[in-house]
Scaffold this motif. Sequence first.
Motif, PDB file in Angstrom:
ATOM      1  N   PRO A   1     -43.460  60.390   5.636  1.00  0.00           N
ATOM      2  CA  PRO A   1     -43.342  59.143   6.398  1.00  0.00           C
ATOM      3  C   PRO A   1     -42.300  58.186   5.829  1.00  0.00           C
ATOM      4  N   GLY A   2     -41.452  57.675   6.701  1.00  0.00           N
ATOM      5  CA  GLY A   2     -40.480  56.669   6.290  1.00  0.00           C
ATOM      6  C   GLY A   2     -39.152  57.196   5.822  1.00  0.00           C
ATOM      7  N   LEU A   3     -38.970  58.497   5.865  1.00  0.00           N
ATOM      8  CA  LEU A   3     -37.679  59.029   5.445  1.00  0.00           C
ATOM      9  C   LEU A   3     -37.427  60.401   6.061  1.00  0.00           C
ATOM     10  N   HIS A   4     -36.162  60.723   6.096  1.00  0.00           N
ATOM     11  CA  HIS A   4     -35.740  62.052   6.528  1.00  0.00           C
ATOM     12  C   HIS A   4     -35.130  62.743   5.321  1.00  0.00           C
ATOM     13  N   LEU A   5     -35.579  63.938   5.062  1.00  0.00           N
ATOM     14  CA  LEU A   5     -35.050  64.725   3.955  1.00  0.00           C
ATOM     15  C   LEU A   5     -34.504  66.009   4.552  1.00  0.00           C
TER      16      LEU A   5
ATOM     17  N   GLN B   1     -31.833  69.374   4.257  1.00  0.00           N
ATOM     18  CA  GLN B   1     -31.014  70.241   3.411  1.00  0.00           C
ATOM     19  C   GLN B   1     -29.609  70.282   3.989  1.00  0.00           C
ATOM     20  N   ILE B   2     -28.622  70.014   3.154  1.00  0.00           N
ATOM     21  CA  ILE B   2     -27.219  70.031   3.581  1.00  0.00           C
ATOM     22  C   ILE B   2     -26.453  70.943   2.634  1.00  0.00           C
ATOM     23  N   GLY B   3     -26.358  72.148   2.961  1.00  0.00           N
ATOM     24  CA  GLY B   3     -25.698  73.081   2.048  1.00  0.00           C
ATOM     25  C   GLY B   3     -26.718  73.878   1.270  1.00  0.00           C
ATOM     26  N   ARG B   4     -26.219  74.703   0.375  1.00  0.00           N
ATOM     27  CA  ARG B   4     -27.082  75.648  -0.328  1.00  0.00           C
ATOM     28  C   ARG B   4     -28.161  74.961  -1.157  1.00  0.00           C
ATOM     29  N   ASP B   5     -27.786  73.996  -1.991  1.00  0.00           N
ATOM     30  CA  ASP B   5     -28.792  73.359  -2.846  1.00  0.00           C
ATOM     31  C   ASP B   5     -28.707  71.831  -2.849  1.00  0.00           C
ATOM     32  N   ASN B   6     -28.121  71.277  -1.818  1.00  0.00           N
ATOM     33  CA  ASN B   6     -28.022  69.820  -1.695  1.00  0.00           C
ATOM     34  C   ASN B   6     -28.944  69.309  -0.600  1.00  0.00           C
ATOM     35  N   PHE B   7     -29.508  68.127  -0.858  1.00  0.00           N
ATOM     36  CA  PHE B   7     -30.371  67.483   0.131  1.00  0.00           C
ATOM     37  C   PHE B   7     -29.884  66.069   0.370  1.00  0.00           C
ATOM     38  N   LEU B   8     -30.063  65.603   1.598  1.00  0.00           N
ATOM     39  CA  LEU B   8     -29.740  64.231   1.970  1.00  0.00           C
ATOM     40  C   LEU B   8     -31.036  63.519   2.312  1.00  0.00           C
ATOM     41  N   LEU B   9     -31.304  62.410   1.610  1.00  0.00           N
ATOM     42  CA  LEU B   9     -32.492  61.598   1.882  1.00  0.00           C
ATOM     43  C   LEU B   9     -32.032  60.336   2.593  1.00  0.00           C
ATOM     44  N   GLU B  10     -32.561  60.130   3.798  1.00  0.00           N
ATOM     45  CA  GLU B  10     -32.233  58.944   4.587  1.00  0.00           C
ATOM     46  C   GLU B  10     -33.514  58.143   4.807  1.00  0.00           C
ATOM     47  N   PRO B  11     -33.649  57.011   4.116  1.00  0.00           N
ATOM     48  CA  PRO B  11     -34.848  56.193   4.313  1.00  0.00           C
ATOM     49  C   PRO B  11     -34.758  55.422   5.625  1.00  0.00           C
ATOM     50  N   SER B  12     -35.898  55.243   6.261  1.00  0.00           N
ATOM     51  CA  SER B  12     -35.924  54.401   7.457  1.00  0.00           C
ATOM     52  C   SER B  12     -36.507  53.043   7.088  1.00  0.00           C
TER      53      SER B  12
ATOM     54  N   ALA C   1     -44.176  64.137  -2.781  1.00  0.00           N
ATOM     55  CA  ALA C   1     -43.786  64.862  -1.562  1.00  0.00           C
ATOM     56  C   ALA C   1     -42.316  65.266  -1.610  1.00  0.00           C
ATOM     57  N   ILE C   2     -41.470  64.375  -2.067  1.00  0.00           N
ATOM     58  CA  ILE C   2     -40.029  64.677  -2.152  1.00  0.00           C
ATOM     59  C   ILE C   2     -39.782  65.792  -3.172  1.00  0.00           C
ATOM     60  N   LEU C   3     -40.403  65.677  -4.330  1.00  0.00           N
ATOM     61  CA  LEU C   3     -40.202  66.701  -5.369  1.00  0.00           C
ATOM     62  C   LEU C   3     -40.704  68.065  -4.928  1.00  0.00           C
ATOM     63  N   GLN C   4     -41.818  68.093  -4.222  1.00  0.00           N
ATOM     64  CA  GLN C   4     -42.326  69.383  -3.737  1.00  0.00           C
ATOM     65  C   GLN C   4     -41.290  70.055  -2.846  1.00  0.00           C
ATOM     66  N   ARG C   5     -40.718  69.282  -1.949  1.00  0.00           N
ATOM     67  CA  ARG C   5     -39.715  69.840  -1.025  1.00  0.00           C
ATOM     68  C   ARG C   5     -38.467  70.291  -1.791  1.00  0.00           C
ATOM     69  N   LEU C   6     -38.019  69.485  -2.735  1.00  0.00           N
ATOM     70  CA  LEU C   6     -36.821  69.832  -3.505  1.00  0.00           C
ATOM     71  C   LEU C   6     -37.056  71.086  -4.347  1.00  0.00           C
TER      72      LEU C   6
ATOM     73  N   TYR D   1     -28.889  63.508  -2.474  1.00  0.00           N
ATOM     74  CA  TYR D   1     -28.065  62.367  -2.086  1.00  0.00           C
ATOM     75  C   TYR D   1     -28.958  61.372  -1.345  1.00  0.00           C
ATOM     76  N   TYR D   2     -29.051  60.167  -1.880  1.00  0.00           N
ATOM     77  CA  TYR D   2     -29.909  59.125  -1.296  1.00  0.00           C
ATOM     78  C   TYR D   2     -28.985  58.161  -0.554  1.00  0.00           C
ATOM     79  N   ASP D   3     -29.086  58.178   0.759  1.00  0.00           N
ATOM     80  CA  ASP D   3     -28.187  57.390   1.607  1.00  0.00           C
ATOM     81  C   ASP D   3     -28.708  55.953   1.748  1.00  0.00           C
ATOM     82  N   LEU D   4     -27.954  55.003   1.223  1.00  0.00           N
ATOM     83  CA  LEU D   4     -28.361  53.591   1.251  1.00  0.00           C
ATOM     84  C   LEU D   4     -27.644  52.806   2.347  1.00  0.00           C
TER      85      LEU D   4
END
Length: 111
Positions: free
Chosen positions: A4-8, A10-21, A35-40, A49-52
């Motif tokens: 809840p409250g964010l989009h996580l 996968q962008i590429g082989r081992d990169n993730f983009l986190l976009e908070p709402s 929750a984030i660590l489990q997914r990672l 990458y945490y998009d601010l």
Amino acid sequence: MAIPGLHLTQIGRDNFLLEPSRSLDISIGDELVVAILQRLQQAKAGTLYYDLAELPLIEPRYYRWLNMLARACRAVNVAMVCIRMQPTAAFALSRYMEGVPDFAMGQEVTQ
């Protein structure tokens, strides 16, 4: 698994983009970190990458949340890079930062 409250994403082989709402509730920061660590970890992520871009201000509580998440990521060998910080947020952050943050800063996703 939706967090809840964010989009996580996968962008590429081992990169993730986190976009908070705007509905991201950092008062449940520990649950969000788990929750984030489990997914990672499931995806064997290397960089988060945490998009601010949507945050006009970063207040001290949010800064502590970013540092907490960055330290947790580091504990599972994931680098955290905050990207696209708005000038207003950077200025506000500079007013109360006392040391080097636990996360790296960048302008965009580089890999």
